[in-house]
Motif scaffolding. Structure first.
Motif, PDB file in Angstrom:
ATOM      1  N   ASN A  32       6.962 105.523-100.000  1.00 15.81           N
ATOM      2  CA  ASN A  32       8.283 105.984-100.435  1.00 15.81           C
ATOM      3  C   ASN A  32       9.099 104.939-101.184  1.00 15.81           C
ATOM      4  OD1 ASN A  32       8.328 108.725 -99.285  1.00 15.81           O
ATOM      5  ND2 ASN A  32       8.120 107.645 -97.339  1.00 15.81           N
ATOM      6  N   PRO A  34      10.425 102.053-104.082  1.00 16.17           N
ATOM      7  CA  PRO A  34      10.729 102.127-105.520  1.00 16.17           C
ATOM      8  C   PRO A  34       9.613 101.555-106.406  1.00 16.17           C
ATOM      9  CG  PRO A  34      12.007 100.381-104.494  1.00 16.17           C
ATOM     10  CD  PRO A  34      11.296 101.092-103.386  1.00 16.17           C
ATOM     11  N   LEU A 149      20.221  93.203-106.617  1.00 19.60           N
ATOM     12  CA  LEU A 149      20.911  94.490-106.517  1.00 19.60           C
ATOM     13  C   LEU A 149      22.425  94.306-106.631  1.00 19.60           C
ATOM     14  CD1 LEU A 149      18.782  96.252-103.729  1.00 19.60           C
ATOM     15  CD2 LEU A 149      18.612  96.527-106.217  1.00 19.60           C
ATOM     16  N   GLU A 155      25.738 100.850-110.142  1.00 20.62           N
ATOM     17  CA  GLU A 155      25.255 101.673-109.034  1.00 20.62           C
ATOM     18  C   GLU A 155      24.637 100.821-107.925  1.00 20.62           C
ATOM     19  OE1 GLU A 155      22.297 104.663-109.892  1.00 20.62           O
ATOM     20  OE2 GLU A 155      22.405 105.448-107.851  1.00 20.62           O
TER      21      GLU A 155
ATOM     22  N   GLN B  64      -0.477 109.144 -98.644  1.00 18.62           N
ATOM     23  CA  GLN B  64       0.378 110.175 -98.012  1.00 18.62           C
ATOM     24  C   GLN B  64      -0.250 110.845 -96.789  1.00 18.62           C
ATOM     25  OE1 GLN B  64       2.290 112.954-100.696  1.00 18.62           O
ATOM     26  NE2 GLN B  64       2.294 111.451-102.321  1.00 18.62           N
ATOM     27  N   HIS B 298       6.171 114.642-103.476  1.00 15.36           N
ATOM     28  CA  HIS B 298       6.454 113.421-102.716  1.00 15.36           C
ATOM     29  C   HIS B 298       6.459 112.198-103.651  1.00 15.36           C
ATOM     30  CE1 HIS B 298       5.666 110.925 -98.873  1.00 15.36           C
ATOM     31  NE2 HIS B 298       5.728 110.051 -99.849  1.00 15.36           N
ATOM     32  N   ALA B 302       9.795 109.905-104.535  1.00 10.88           N
ATOM     33  CA  ALA B 302       9.870 108.458-104.278  1.00 10.88           C
ATOM     34  C   ALA B 302      10.168 107.721-105.588  1.00 10.88           C
ATOM     35  CB  ALA B 302       8.565 107.963-103.670  1.00 10.88           C
ATOM     36  N   GLY B 306      13.687 105.779-106.487  1.00 12.20           N
ATOM     37  CA  GLY B 306      13.627 104.338-106.750  1.00 12.20           C
ATOM     38  C   GLY B 306      14.114 103.952-108.139  1.00 12.20           C
ATOM     39  N   TRP B 308      17.007 103.883-109.567  1.00  7.29           N
ATOM     40  CA  TRP B 308      18.184 102.999-109.640  1.00  7.29           C
ATOM     41  C   TRP B 308      17.812 101.562-109.283  1.00  7.29           C
ATOM     42  CZ3 TRP B 308      20.034 100.097-105.601  1.00  7.29           C
ATOM     43  CH2 TRP B 308      19.614 100.455-104.306  1.00  7.29           C
ATOM     44  N   VAL B 309      16.804 101.401-108.429  1.00 10.83           N
ATOM     45  CA  VAL B 309      16.374 100.039-108.065  1.00 10.83           C
ATOM     46  C   VAL B 309      15.710  99.376-109.278  1.00 10.83           C
ATOM     47  CG1 VAL B 309      14.929  98.634-106.542  1.00 10.83           C
ATOM     48  CG2 VAL B 309      15.983 100.733-105.661  1.00 10.83           C
TER      49      VAL B 309
END
Lengths: 253, 329
Positions: A32, A34, A149, A155, B64, B298, B302, B306, B308-309
């Protein structure tokens, strides 16, 4: 068990609970994250914490001497018997929250475990010696993440700030001692966590100030973890984590 | 990551190309590895990108179904081993993406192809993991089948792929052992546990055989891949090898055979077995397996969560870059 052993048992189970609960949260990032690299890294940190939990539980089980195993301790106690400090159990939320929490506990563990290496209990000192190396490595990852970050986009900065606010009331508990733990400090076994607070505050404030961020100096401290008073989140985690052991009691896996 | 690698190559004269092709074919024949900087036919490059990226995606999507049991692993030891295993699969994905990038495609292009359904991944991961035993069955059967394939691919003609396979095989054999150990524990446990193991093996047996792909006579890419030594053994040969090595393991577990037609054939020196349900195979490959939508959803979620990261990282790097240029000026 005499009183000293009871205190020691409680102490070890508490540290094991901290580790098992945080490792569970970190493992939730697997597939999950980034980046694929982050799935791998966060799983790795989760593995370090599982390792810690096992070492603390195994020792606790030996001190207790009732033939319980690490898994009996992890899988067959309910919410009120879990004694982790609450910060470890909070849901992973977003990546910013996960990394701020990690940064906070990494700074905490680097100092706490360093001092725990001096424990008169050799077994505890050995576990701490292994774990402190891991935490130093974890900090080398979490710290640059907070920097990136905080100074990345609007954001990402907003999310970091939100995480700081959400976590502020859960930090104080890291530094609150109960009487039985103080007895262990006097016996040279445990670390006086109260004395770690000033150093922690200074480190965090200085670091955040470099990115023009402030960590609110909260007077409010949510506490209760070591007494089994938790957030609502822990019960759900345990019902997930303990599912197989609860549905099929007493089997080997 | 560089997105522009596919940009124009200088125009080539036909006679040059003929000479290059001769040299390429000589290398293939002499069992010399083709390296990223070597000339290669476009079809060879495309074929490799297809196969290697599919392999990388399989590792990543495979996280997964197994990851589905990390939080519910029945003991701390099992949890640590499973987490380490899934983490390895992520590592394999990363390694294979990098190896594929040597062919002039970026990771983000590959991920896009996965998410839009242009690229495939191993169909086996479109089946759900319903019980703890499924974690054992995947390690034992799915990784077992993958190893048979990958051992063969250690001799593949493309250097980076071959080296990736050598490295990955070492970890996969550890994965297979952990899977078999889970199955063994269950098969020797209570009747309930044994039933769990049996049920899981029954469900994963046929999809594992399907992992080797269609029969040789039906396989679209096989002929050319074998000629260029991308593939070294045919689908049916590898499938037979897997059956032959797995049947005795089922016997050790004391489970019933998942296929009543499995029988030793003295004359062939192999086990005979029943026919695969090819209708199911094509159905799942074409997107209608039990978990196809779930897996891609899924992955997309994910990835989007992510974004924005990744954006923040790009912005931070740009700012650092600007600062250092300013300081240098």
């Amino acid at each position: 068990m005499n009183v000293e052993q009871q205190n020691l048992f409680r102490f070890l189970v508490g540290l094991g609970d901290d580790a098992v609960v945080l490792s569970h949260r970190l493992s939730e990032w697997c597939s999950n994250g980034p980046y694929l690299e982050e799935d791998i890294a966060l799983s790795n940190i989760a593995l370090d914490y599982i390792g810690r939990a096992r070492m603390f539980y195994q020792y606790a089980a030996e001190i207790e001497g009732k033939g319980r195993t690490e898994d009996d301790i992890a899988y067959l106690r309910d919410e009120r018997q879990f004694t982790n400090l609450l910060i470890h159990e909070l849901p992973i939320n977003d990546f910013a929250f996960t990394m701020v929490r990690q940064f906070f506990v990494d700074v905490y563990y680097c100092e706490y475990l360093k001092q725990l290496c001096e424990s008169k209990d050799e077994r505890i000192a050995a576990i701490a010696a292994k774990a402190v190396k891991e935490s130093r490595y974890h900090l080398k990852r979490s710290e640059p993440w907070i920097r990136q970050l905080s100074e990345g986009t609007e954001e990402s900065r907003r999310r970091i700030q939100a995480a700081l606010v959400e976590l502020e009331n859960f930090v104080g508990e890291l530094f609150i001692m109960s009487d039985w733990e103080k007895e262990l400090v006097e016996a040279g076994i445990a670390v006086d966590r109260e004395k770690l607070q000033a150093g922690w505050d200074q480190y965090i404030q200085k670091f955040l100030a470099e990115s023009d961020l402030e960590f609110p100096d909260s007077q409010l401290q949510i506490r209760g973890g070591r007494d089994g008073i938790h957030t609502e989140h822990l019960g759900h985690m345990l019902s997930d984590m303990q599912y197989v052991q609860r549905v099929y009691p007493g089997l080997e896996w | 990551m560089d997105n522009d690698k596919n940009e124009e190559r200088p125009a080539m004269q036909p006679q040059d190309e003929a000479a290059l092709l001769d040299e390429f074919e000589r290398k293939i024949k002499a069992e010399e590895k083709i390296e990223p900087t070597d000339w290669m036919p476009e079809a060879y490059r495309k074929n490799l990108i297809r196969q290697m990226s599919q392999h990388a995606h399989s590792e990543v999507i495979g996280m997964q179904p197994e990851g589905n049991w990390i939080s519910r692993s029945p003991s701390l030891r099992r949890k640590a081993v499973l987490l380490a295993k899934v983490q390895d699969e992520g590592g394999h994905g990363l390694y294979l993406y990098s190896a594929t990038e040597t062919l002039g495609i970026s990771r983000s292009e590959m991920i896009e192809a996965l998410q839009t359904g242009k690229a495939k991944y191993a169909s086996i991961f479109n089946y759900p993991t319903l019980t703890w035993a499924d974690v054992g069955a995947i390690g034992w059967l799915v990784d077992g089948a993958a190893i048979v394939n990958q051992i063969s691919l250690q001799r593949t003609s493309y250097g980076p792929y071959s080296r990736a396979m050598i490295r990955i095989c070492k970890e996969e054999s550890f994965h297979q052992r952990q899977g078999y150990e889970i199955m063994y524990q269950l098969a020797k446990g209570t009747p309930e546990q044994k039933q769990m193991a049996q049920d899981s093996m029954n469900r994963f047996w046929w999809p594992s055989l399907m992992m080797f792909g269609p029969h040789d006579s039906e396989s679209a890419h096989s002929g050319q891949s074998m000629k260029w030594k991308i593939k070294r053994q045919s689908n049916d040969e590898l499938r037979q090898k897997f059956i032959d090595q797995t049947v005795p393991q089922i016997e050790v577990l004391g489970l019933e055979m998942p296929d009543p037609e499995i029988k030793w054939n003295e004359e062939r020196g192999h086990y005979d077995s029943g026919e695969i349900n090819w209708e199911e195979f094509y159905q799942v490959i074409n997107g209608s397996g039990p978990c196809n939508h779930q897996r891609i959803k899924h992955h997309v979620k994910a990835h989007e969560d992510g974004e924005w990261v990744r954006e923040a990282v790009r912005a931070y790097r740009a700012k650092q870059q600007a600062k250092s240029e300013e300081n240098a000026a």
